[in-house]
Design a protein around this motif. Structure first.
Motif, PDB file in Angstrom:
ATOM      1  N   ALA A 148       9.983   2.288   7.876  1.00  0.00           N
ATOM      2  CA  ALA A 148      11.425   2.367   8.118  1.00  0.00           C
ATOM      3  C   ALA A 148      12.126   3.127   7.007  1.00  0.00           C
ATOM      4  O   ALA A 148      13.001   3.973   7.266  1.00  0.00           O
ATOM      5  N   ARG A 149      11.730   2.855   5.777  1.00  0.00           N
ATOM      6  CA  ARG A 149      12.347   3.555   4.653  1.00  0.00           C
ATOM      7  C   ARG A 149      11.887   5.008   4.592  1.00  0.00           C
ATOM      8  O   ARG A 149      12.654   5.909   4.241  1.00  0.00           O
ATOM      9  N   ALA A 150      10.618   5.232   4.923  1.00  0.00           N
ATOM     10  CA  ALA A 150      10.039   6.571   4.825  1.00  0.00           C
ATOM     11  C   ALA A 150      10.788   7.574   5.679  1.00  0.00           C
ATOM     12  O   ALA A 150      10.942   8.747   5.296  1.00  0.00           O
ATOM     13  N   ARG A 151      11.270   7.138   6.819  1.00  0.00           N
ATOM     14  CA  ARG A 151      11.918   8.070   7.740  1.00  0.00           C
ATOM     15  C   ARG A 151      13.228   8.642   7.198  1.00  0.00           C
ATOM     16  O   ARG A 151      13.710   9.661   7.704  1.00  0.00           O
ATOM     17  N   GLY A 152      13.790   8.021   6.161  1.00  0.00           N
ATOM     18  CA  GLY A 152      15.032   8.522   5.588  1.00  0.00           C
ATOM     19  C   GLY A 152      14.849   9.307   4.309  1.00  0.00           C
ATOM     20  O   GLY A 152      15.834   9.690   3.668  1.00  0.00           O
ATOM     21  N   LEU A 153      13.603   9.576   3.935  1.00  0.00           N
ATOM     22  CA  LEU A 153      13.338  10.270   2.675  1.00  0.00           C
ATOM     23  C   LEU A 153      13.079  11.762   2.903  1.00  0.00           C
ATOM     24  O   LEU A 153      13.129  12.270   4.015  1.00  0.00           O
ATOM     25  N   ARG A 154      12.761  12.448   1.825  1.00  0.00           N
ATOM     26  CA  ARG A 154      12.751  13.915   1.820  1.00  0.00           C
ATOM     27  C   ARG A 154      11.631  14.517   2.647  1.00  0.00           C
ATOM     28  O   ARG A 154      11.822  15.508   3.350  1.00  0.00           O
ATOM     29  N   GLN A 155      10.434  13.939   2.554  1.00  0.00           N
ATOM     30  CA  GLN A 155       9.264  14.557   3.163  1.00  0.00           C
ATOM     31  C   GLN A 155       8.908  13.913   4.499  1.00  0.00           C
ATOM     32  O   GLN A 155       9.258  12.756   4.764  1.00  0.00           O
ATOM     33  N   GLU A 156       8.180  14.650   5.322  1.00  0.00           N
ATOM     34  CA  GLU A 156       7.642  14.062   6.540  1.00  0.00           C
ATOM     35  C   GLU A 156       6.642  12.978   6.152  1.00  0.00           C
ATOM     36  O   GLU A 156       5.709  13.227   5.381  1.00  0.00           O
ATOM     37  N   PRO A 157       6.801  11.755   6.657  1.00  0.00           N
ATOM     38  CA  PRO A 157       5.884  10.678   6.263  1.00  0.00           C
ATOM     39  C   PRO A 157       4.466  10.924   6.778  1.00  0.00           C
ATOM     40  O   PRO A 157       4.264  11.449   7.876  1.00  0.00           O
ATOM     41  N   ALA A 158       3.494  10.520   5.971  1.00  0.00           N
ATOM     42  CA  ALA A 158       2.106  10.442   6.415  1.00  0.00           C
ATOM     43  C   ALA A 158       1.817   8.966   6.625  1.00  0.00           C
ATOM     44  O   ALA A 158       1.560   8.220   5.666  1.00  0.00           O
ATOM     45  N   TYR A 159       1.904   8.517   7.868  1.00  0.00           N
ATOM     46  CA  TYR A 159       1.789   7.096   8.173  1.00  0.00           C
ATOM     47  C   TYR A 159       0.349   6.608   7.999  1.00  0.00           C
ATOM     48  O   TYR A 159      -0.603   7.317   8.345  1.00  0.00           O
ATOM     49  N   VAL A 160       0.203   5.418   7.458  1.00  0.00           N
ATOM     50  CA  VAL A 160      -1.115   4.799   7.310  1.00  0.00           C
ATOM     51  C   VAL A 160      -1.436   4.092   8.626  1.00  0.00           C
ATOM     52  O   VAL A 160      -0.838   3.066   8.958  1.00  0.00           O
ATOM     53  N   LEU A 161      -2.368   4.653   9.393  1.00  0.00           N
ATOM     54  CA  LEU A 161      -2.724   4.098  10.693  1.00  0.00           C
ATOM     55  C   LEU A 161      -3.789   3.017  10.574  1.00  0.00           C
ATOM     56  O   LEU A 161      -3.810   2.068  11.355  1.00  0.00           O
ATOM     57  N   SER A 162      -4.696   3.189   9.618  1.00  0.00           N
ATOM     58  CA  SER A 162      -5.791   2.234   9.465  1.00  0.00           C
ATOM     59  C   SER A 162      -6.384   2.392   8.080  1.00  0.00           C
ATOM     60  O   SER A 162      -6.339   3.489   7.495  1.00  0.00           O
ATOM     61  N   GLY A 163      -6.956   1.304   7.570  1.00  0.00           N
ATOM     62  CA  GLY A 163      -7.620   1.376   6.273  1.00  0.00           C
ATOM     63  C   GLY A 163      -8.700   0.318   6.173  1.00  0.00           C
ATOM     64  O   GLY A 163      -8.496  -0.834   6.588  1.00  0.00           O
ATOM     65  N   VAL A 164      -9.855   0.703   5.658  1.00  0.00           N
ATOM     66  CA  VAL A 164     -10.960  -0.240   5.493  1.00  0.00           C
ATOM     67  C   VAL A 164     -11.630  -0.007   4.146  1.00  0.00           C
ATOM     68  O   VAL A 164     -11.553   1.081   3.571  1.00  0.00           O
ATOM     69  N   GLN A 165     -12.288  -1.032   3.669  1.00  0.00           N
ATOM     70  CA  GLN A 165     -13.137  -0.904   2.496  1.00  0.00           C
ATOM     71  C   GLN A 165     -14.249  -1.929   2.633  1.00  0.00           C
ATOM     72  O   GLN A 165     -14.114  -2.917   3.352  1.00  0.00           O
ATOM     73  N   GLY A 166     -15.367  -1.693   1.942  1.00  0.00           N
ATOM     74  CA  GLY A 166     -16.428  -2.669   2.030  1.00  0.00           C
ATOM     75  C   GLY A 166     -17.713  -2.192   1.401  1.00  0.00           C
ATOM     76  O   GLY A 166     -17.827  -1.079   0.886  1.00  0.00           O
ATOM     77  N   SER A 167     -18.689  -3.074   1.441  1.00  0.00           N
ATOM     78  CA  SER A 167     -20.010  -2.802   0.890  1.00  0.00           C
ATOM     79  C   SER A 167     -21.014  -3.607   1.689  1.00  0.00           C
ATOM     80  O   SER A 167     -20.684  -4.680   2.217  1.00  0.00           O
ATOM     81  N   SER A 168     -22.198  -3.102   1.786  1.00  0.00           N
ATOM     82  CA  SER A 168     -23.251  -3.906   2.396  1.00  0.00           C
ATOM     83  C   SER A 168     -23.628  -5.021   1.433  1.00  0.00           C
ATOM     84  O   SER A 168     -23.413  -4.916   0.223  1.00  0.00           O
ATOM     85  N   SER A 169     -24.196  -6.088   1.961  1.00  0.00           N
ATOM     86  CA  SER A 169     -24.490  -7.259   1.120  1.00  0.00           C
ATOM     87  C   SER A 169     -25.607  -6.996   0.125  1.00  0.00           C
ATOM     88  O   SER A 169     -25.833  -7.789  -0.791  1.00  0.00           O
ATOM     89  N   SER A 170     -26.315  -5.886   0.283  1.00  0.00           N
ATOM     90  CA  SER A 170     -27.491  -5.647  -0.558  1.00  0.00           C
ATOM     91  C   SER A 170     -27.203  -4.833  -1.806  1.00  0.00           C
ATOM     92  O   SER A 170     -28.129  -4.399  -2.478  1.00  0.00           O
ATOM     93  N   TRP A 171     -25.904  -4.600  -2.120  1.00  0.00           N
ATOM     94  CA  TRP A 171     -25.633  -3.841  -3.337  1.00  0.00           C
ATOM     95  C   TRP A 171     -25.805  -4.755  -4.553  1.00  0.00           C
ATOM     96  O   TRP A 171     -24.872  -5.300  -5.115  1.00  0.00           O
ATOM     97  N   THR A 172     -27.067  -4.941  -4.933  1.00  0.00           N
ATOM     98  CA  THR A 172     -27.449  -5.811  -6.047  1.00  0.00           C
ATOM     99  C   THR A 172     -28.624  -5.143  -6.728  1.00  0.00           C
ATOM    100  O   THR A 172     -28.870  -3.944  -6.535  1.00  0.00           O
ATOM    101  N   GLU A 173     -29.379  -5.917  -7.467  1.00  0.00           N
ATOM    102  CA  GLU A 173     -30.549  -5.342  -8.119  1.00  0.00           C
ATOM    103  C   GLU A 173     -31.612  -4.897  -7.122  1.00  0.00           C
ATOM    104  O   GLU A 173     -32.547  -4.185  -7.478  1.00  0.00           O
ATOM    105  N   SER A 174     -31.492  -5.319  -5.857  1.00  0.00           N
ATOM    106  CA  SER A 174     -32.464  -4.893  -4.846  1.00  0.00           C
ATOM    107  C   SER A 174     -31.968  -3.706  -4.036  1.00  0.00           C
ATOM    108  O   SER A 174     -32.480  -3.415  -2.959  1.00  0.00           O
TER     109      SER A 174
END
Length: 392
Positions: free
Chosen positions: A227-253
């Motif tokens: 809502a705020r972005a639409r009143g500012l100087r630049q065309e907004p780049a809307y965040v449609l989706s975001g993910v992060q993660g790791s497989s369970s095996s990121w360990t010493e193995s």
């Protein structure tokens, strides 16, 4: 399967974005904090915002400058949010944007700055990798990210059947795009295919030009509500989706992982990415993929469904198909980590936003969906889908 919660989709947007100049590592006359502050001020000006109104800060890759200290140096009115994404170098690049968006959606802050700054003089080299290359590797003479990624890339080529030429096509596209970007370190320095093929091996199969640069520089983007972005100087780049993660095996193995040549974008994470954005992989117009090294970047594109696995990858990973404006899979359109400059991938965020605005040095005509992929073959991976107003 339950219907995904769409409250995150399009609720926030990037409204300001800036990079400082990319200096050869160790040559900047400013500290990492000074570079960071310059990038933030430029991003605020880009958005038409008063930097004193920023009330949240997010960084990643063990940035030395805490949000509270950055806020104090800027003289902001109040710090309501300050967080760091764990997980090594570029794995947190998209996750940091997602964290900023989540803070705004949750009402924890209104104007959140995502930043990353490096100056070798005070930050040192590879501080981000401390703790991620442990005894398992050191006991076998593996001390550098290039070696770990090379092992996985070699498997991707030999066992999965991905053509070696796919790596070269990605690098060639990055250098091609850099020739239209005066801010790129490789601007005016085109890469001849023979030079690429004859370059020294860093860790087989990765050669010199398969490896990202290291630079003294900083970048910043500002996230606020739609809502705020639409009143500012630049065309907004809307965040449609975001993910992060790791497989369970990121360990010493970790070296016993079964999807050994994957970049780390496991199927459940990828499904959440596309479900959250409400699109399919084929609807992406332009991609910025983190290339610490060329092999992991190709693996990322395969993981998320933009490129087929195995020998069929060569059908898509062709130079002509990877360049703007006419390629079917234009990527790293400012040069990426390999040819524009390296601040743990922050320039990729800025370029993803520029594509939505139409201000990229290599714009993709009518780009409405811009994908950011971070951290392949790292402890953490992340992704963000940006969209133009027409996608809402």
């Amino acid at each position: 399967m339950t219907t995904p919660d769409r409250s995150f989709r399009g609720a926030t947007a990037v409204v300001g974005a800036a990079n400082t100049a990319f200096h050869k590592r160790g040559t900047a006359t400013s500290s990492s904090l000074q570079l960071t502050l310059r990038a933030i001020l430029d991003a605020a000006a880009d958005a038409g915002l008063d930097a004193h109104d920023i009330d949240g800060f997010v960084s990643y890759a063990n940035d030395d400058n805490e949000g509270l200290a950055v806020g104090a140096a800027l003289g902001v009115k109040e710090v309501r949010w300050s967080s760091m994404v764990w997980g090594g170098g570029g794995g947190g690049v998209a996750a940091a944007v997602n964290a900023a968006a989540a803070a705004v959606v949750a009402g924890q802050a209104e104007t959140v700055c995502v930043y990353r700054g490096i100056s070798e003089a005070d930050a040192g080299r590879q501080s981000y990798s401390k703790g991620h290359i442990g005894p398992l590797y050191g006991a076998h003479g593996v001390f550098a990210p290039a070696q770990i990624c090379a092992l996985r890339t070699q498997r991707m080529i030999e066992v999965d059947g991905v053509p070696r030429e796919a790596l070269g096509a990605l690098v060639a596209a990055a250098y091609h795009h850099a020739q239209n970007n005066p801010e790129a370190v490789a601007y005016g320095k085109p890469l001849d295919p023979e030079v690429y093929d004859d370059a020294r091996i860093i860790s087989e199969p990765l050669r010199l030009y398969d490896c990202s640069r290291e630079n003294d520089a900083a970048g910043a983007v500002i996230v606020t509500s739609a809502a705020r972005a639409r009143g500012l100087r630049q065309e907004p780049a809307y965040v449609l989706s975001g993910v992060q993660g790791s497989s369970s095996s990121w360990t010493e193995s970790v070296e016993n992982e079964s999807p050994y040549s994957s970049a780390g974008f496991h199927p459940a994470l990828v499904a959440r990415l596309w479900e959250g954005a409400g699109i399919k992989p084929g609807e992406v117009d332009v991609t910025q993929v983190y290339e610490n090294f060329s092999g992991p970047a190709v693996a990322s594109l395969i993981d998320v469904g933009l490129v087929p696995p195995g020998a069929e990858a060569g059908r898509v990973m062709r130079f002509e198909n990877l360049i703007a404006p006419d390629g079917g899979l234009p990527l790293n359109t400012a040069g990426g980590n390999i040819a524009e400059g390296f601040v743990h991938g922050f320039g990729l965020i800025v370029e993803a936003v520029r594509q939505i605005r139409g201000t990229s040095p290599n714009p993709v005509p009518g780009a409405a969906v811009s994908l950011l992929l971070g951290g392949p073959m790292a402890p953490l991976v992340s992704a963000t889908v940006f969209g133009a107003g027409s996608t809402l």
